[in-house]
Motif scaffolding. Structure first.
Motif, PDB file in Angstrom:
ATOM      1  N   VAL A  88       0.830  -1.212   0.000  1.00 18.00           N
ATOM      2  CA  VAL A  88       0.000   0.000   0.000  1.00 18.00           C
ATOM      3  C   VAL A  88       0.859   1.254   0.000  1.00 18.00           C
ATOM      4  CG1 VAL A  88      -1.627   1.342   1.402  1.00 18.00           C
ATOM      5  CG2 VAL A  88      -2.003  -1.110   1.055  1.00 18.00           C
ATOM      6  N   SER A  89       2.018   1.202   0.658  1.00 17.97           N
ATOM      7  CA  SER A  89       2.867   2.394   0.775  1.00 17.97           C
ATOM      8  C   SER A  89       3.385   2.885  -0.571  1.00 17.97           C
ATOM      9  CB  SER A  89       4.054   2.099   1.707  1.00 17.97           C
ATOM     10  OG  SER A  89       4.999   1.238   1.080  1.00 17.97           O
ATOM     11  N   GLU A  90       3.477   1.983  -1.568  1.00 21.13           N
ATOM     12  CA  GLU A  90       4.012   2.376  -2.872  1.00 21.13           C
ATOM     13  C   GLU A  90       2.954   2.927  -3.818  1.00 21.13           C
ATOM     14  OE1 GLU A  90       6.529  -0.262  -5.010  1.00 21.13           O
ATOM     15  OE2 GLU A  90       7.511  -1.027  -3.217  1.00 21.13           O
ATOM     16  N   ASN A  91       1.673   2.740  -3.499  1.00 20.75           N
ATOM     17  CA  ASN A  91       0.607   3.109  -4.426  1.00 20.75           C
ATOM     18  C   ASN A  91       0.051   4.493  -4.165  1.00 20.75           C
ATOM     19  OD1 ASN A  91       0.944   0.522  -5.384  1.00 20.75           O
ATOM     20  ND2 ASN A  91      -1.248   0.182  -5.671  1.00 20.75           N
ATOM     21  N   ARG A  92      -0.292   5.164  -5.237  1.00 22.82           N
ATOM     22  CA  ARG A  92      -0.859   6.507  -5.130  1.00 22.82           C
ATOM     23  C   ARG A  92      -2.185   6.491  -4.382  1.00 22.82           C
ATOM     24  NH1 ARG A  92      -2.154   7.361 -10.221  1.00 22.82           N
ATOM     25  NH2 ARG A  92      -4.399   7.125  -9.896  1.00 22.82           N
ATOM     26  N   GLU A  93      -3.011   5.495  -4.669  1.00 16.65           N
ATOM     27  CA  GLU A  93      -4.296   5.352  -3.999  1.00 16.65           C
ATOM     28  C   GLU A  93      -4.702   3.883  -4.023  1.00 16.65           C
ATOM     29  OE1 GLU A  93      -7.590   7.124  -6.146  1.00 16.65           O
ATOM     30  OE2 GLU A  93      -6.419   7.077  -8.000  1.00 16.65           O
ATOM     31  N   VAL A  94      -5.587   3.530  -3.102  1.00 16.46           N
ATOM     32  CA  VAL A  94      -6.047   2.147  -3.016  1.00 16.46           C
ATOM     33  C   VAL A  94      -7.535   2.048  -3.326  1.00 16.46           C
ATOM     34  CG1 VAL A  94      -6.292   0.145  -1.481  1.00 16.46           C
ATOM     35  CG2 VAL A  94      -4.249   1.577  -1.344  1.00 16.46           C
ATOM     36  N   ASP A  95      -8.297   3.035  -2.890  1.00 14.61           N
ATOM     37  CA  ASP A  95      -9.733   3.034  -3.163  1.00 14.61           C
ATOM     38  C   ASP A  95      -9.980   3.461  -4.608  1.00 14.61           C
ATOM     39  OD1 ASP A  95     -10.803   2.352  -0.532  1.00 14.61           O
ATOM     40  OD2 ASP A  95      -9.947   4.276   0.097  1.00 14.61           O
ATOM     41  N   ALA A 124       9.120   6.561  -1.612  1.00 14.43           N
ATOM     42  CA  ALA A 124       8.881   6.822  -3.025  1.00 14.43           C
ATOM     43  C   ALA A 124       7.772   5.923  -3.554  1.00 14.43           C
ATOM     44  CB  ALA A 124      10.160   6.577  -3.821  1.00 14.43           C
ATOM     45  N   LYS A 125       7.087   6.433  -4.579  1.00 14.13           N
ATOM     46  CA  LYS A 125       6.034   5.674  -5.226  1.00 14.13           C
ATOM     47  C   LYS A 125       6.600   5.036  -6.497  1.00 14.13           C
ATOM     48  CE  LYS A 125       3.100   7.416  -2.254  1.00 14.13           C
ATOM     49  NZ  LYS A 125       2.549   6.611  -1.156  1.00 14.13           N
ATOM     50  N   SER A 126       6.275   3.771  -6.696  1.00  8.95           N
ATOM     51  CA  SER A 126       6.779   3.083  -7.890  1.00  8.95           C
ATOM     52  C   SER A 126       5.758   3.180  -9.006  1.00  8.95           C
ATOM     53  CB  SER A 126       7.063   1.613  -7.582  1.00  8.95           C
ATOM     54  OG  SER A 126       5.869   0.931  -7.259  1.00  8.95           O
ATOM     55  N   GLY A 127       6.209   2.969 -10.234  1.00  5.55           N
ATOM     56  CA  GLY A 127       5.300   2.947 -11.375  1.00  5.55           C
ATOM     57  C   GLY A 127       5.155   4.294 -12.039  1.00  5.55           C
ATOM     58  N   LEU A 143      -0.539   2.551  -9.785  1.00  9.19           N
ATOM     59  CA  LEU A 143      -1.268   1.642  -8.905  1.00  9.19           C
ATOM     60  C   LEU A 143      -0.798   0.202  -9.053  1.00  9.19           C
ATOM     61  CD1 LEU A 143      -4.942   2.930  -9.342  1.00  9.19           C
ATOM     62  CD2 LEU A 143      -3.115   3.816  -7.887  1.00  9.19           C
ATOM     63  N   CYS A 144       0.223  -0.023  -9.872  1.00 11.03           N
ATOM     64  CA  CYS A 144       0.692  -1.383 -10.144  1.00 11.03           C
ATOM     65  C   CYS A 144       1.493  -1.927  -8.964  1.00 11.03           C
ATOM     66  CB  CYS A 144       1.558  -1.390 -11.402  1.00 11.03           C
ATOM     67  SG  CYS A 144       2.221  -3.011 -11.843  1.00 11.03           S
ATOM     68  N   ILE A 145       1.276  -3.204  -8.631  1.00  8.77           N
ATOM     69  CA  ILE A 145       2.019  -3.851  -7.541  1.00  8.77           C
ATOM     70  C   ILE A 145       2.901  -4.982  -8.060  1.00  8.77           C
ATOM     71  CG2 ILE A 145       0.326  -3.237  -5.776  1.00  8.77           C
ATOM     72  CD1 ILE A 145      -0.756  -6.123  -6.015  1.00  8.77           C
ATOM     73  N   GLY A 169      13.286  -5.126  -9.380  1.00  9.78           N
ATOM     74  CA  GLY A 169      13.165  -4.414  -8.115  1.00  9.78           C
ATOM     75  C   GLY A 169      12.199  -3.256  -8.179  1.00  9.78           C
ATOM     76  N   PHE A 170      12.594  -2.128  -7.559  1.00  7.58           N
ATOM     77  CA  PHE A 170      11.725  -0.961  -7.477  1.00  7.58           C
ATOM     78  C   PHE A 170      11.425  -0.376  -8.857  1.00  7.58           C
ATOM     79  CE2 PHE A 170      10.681   3.493  -6.500  1.00  7.58           C
ATOM     80  CZ  PHE A 170       9.754   3.309  -5.487  1.00  7.58           C
ATOM     81  N   HIS A 171      12.259  -0.664  -9.839  1.00  5.89           N
ATOM     82  CA  HIS A 171      12.097  -0.078 -11.177  1.00  5.89           C
ATOM     83  C   HIS A 171      11.346  -1.007 -12.134  1.00  5.89           C
ATOM     84  CE1 HIS A 171      14.759   3.139  -9.952  1.00  5.89           C
ATOM     85  NE2 HIS A 171      15.643   2.240  -9.546  1.00  5.89           N
TER      86      HIS A 171
END
Length: 352
Positions: A88-95, A124-127, A143-145, A169-171
């Motif tokens: 969840v910490s990497e995503n811009r939003e979950v809902d 940092a946010k990935s994606g 929003l990709c995991i 990894g993160f990239h």
């Protein structure tokens, strides 16, 4: 084998997750889709296996006689919560709107179940989003995991291999050949990637047009059969105030098992289109079309059929049923030609 203190039977080749689900044990997953080969990437499905040094991924671990499994110990649940916090910490939003796709709310549902607020871990946010000119699929990779369900369903179910994974990894990123546009790839726009995505990173652009209109309302679902061809794919039509706002494939559909083609997935605008005729039109002596009653229109059509049949014979009449009409209409159309005129000169526009 034993699961949570209960002795259960299993079949050779089954995984712990499959056996647990059959016995109604809740094991969370994010990278799992029963139609795909188990991947074991998200690690949310870990369970304690007696004799194993570390927890094991239940989706990839085959069952063996005498196994003793615990699916929800305090330690396992703590692991799962921590994993969810990191995701969840990497995503811009979950809902996200349920109109994004069939599985789009899976991450949000798990976040609520484990009471993850997304504030304990930050960074940092990935994606990175992909600006794509295609009219069907939104690629919102913020929003990709990296569950790879989209890549795997495209390869394993469709055989298209239109998308793949780049970097590590993160990239890590989901991409097309040479990182180009989706419409220039091997994509057939079947929408399978949309419907398997558990976060809404891939979304139905057409359905999202109605997202603002329906707000937080949950659309009604009506199970029916797609009329576009003879396969008989099961679909759930999403409606709000008697207006179609989206289409979901039926994952338990006997003919399609969650698969649809581009027409079955996206070709529904005609139902409420402003150009769609609402009254019959009959061409008058002046050569123009005029509104008429159904009785007048049907009488005019019947007169035309009788005249052509009388002057040129039954083989001068040919019927083409519309894939946009219900299956019952296609049945009546072929009856009309075969019984009414005694020929097999009948086809359907979607056969090809």
């Amino acid at each position: 084998m034993e699961i949570d203190g209960v002795e259960v039977a299993f079949s050779e080749g089954e995984t712990i997750l499959e056996v647990a689900q059959r016995h109604e044990k809740e094991i969370p997953t994010l990278c799992y889709d029963p139609r795909l080969e188990p991947f074991g990437g998200c690690r949310l499905c870990i369970v304690e296996l007696e004799g194993a040094r570390n927890p094991v991924a239940s989706c990839t671990t085959k069952t063996t006689e005498g196994m003793v499994v615990r699916t929800a110990t305090d330690t396992i649940e703590a692991y799962r919560k921590t994993l969810l916090e990191m995701v969840v910490s990497e995503n811009r939003e979950v809902d996200v709107s349920p109109l994004r796709g069939y599985a789009a709310s899976e991450l949000a549902d798990l976040r609520d179940k484990y009471a993850v607020n997304g504030t304990r871990m930050t960074g940092a946010k990935s994606g990175a989003n992909k600006t794509d000119e295609n009219p069907f699929i939104l690629r919102d990779y913020e929003l990709c995991i990296s569950c790879y369900r989209c890549v795997r369903v495209c390869a394993e179910q469709e055989g298209d291999h239109a998308i793949n994974v780049m970097n590590r990894g993160f990239h890590t990123q989901i991409t097309t050949e040479f990182d180009g546009l989706l419409k220039d790839s091997a994509c057939t726009f079947c929408g399978q990637c949309i419907q398997t995505c558990p976060t809404g990173a891939l979304a139905d652009k057409k359905a999202l047009r109605a997202a603002d209109e329906i707000g937080d309302a949950i659309p009604d679902k009506t199970r029916t059969i797609c009329p576009y061809c003879g396969v008989g794919c099961s679909v759930d039509i999403l409606t709000q105030d008697e207006k179609i706002v989206g289409i979901h494939p039926a994952m338990d559909g006997p003919a399609n098992q969650g698969a649809l083609c581009v027409k079955g997935q996206f070709a529904y605008d005609f139902v409420h289109h402003s150009d769609r005729l609402k009254t019959p039109l009959v061409r008058g002596d002046d050569g123009d079309l005029h509104e008429a009653t159904w009785e007048d229109a049907l009488d005019k059509a019947a007169e035309g059929f009788r005249k052509v049949n009388a002057e040129h014979g039954r083989h001068s009449i040919y019927g083409i049923a519309s894939g946009r009409a219900p299956s019952e209409a296609a049945y009546m159309m072929q009856k009309f030609i075969r019984v009414g005129f005694g020929t097999n000169y009948i086809d359907n526009c979607s056969r090809a």
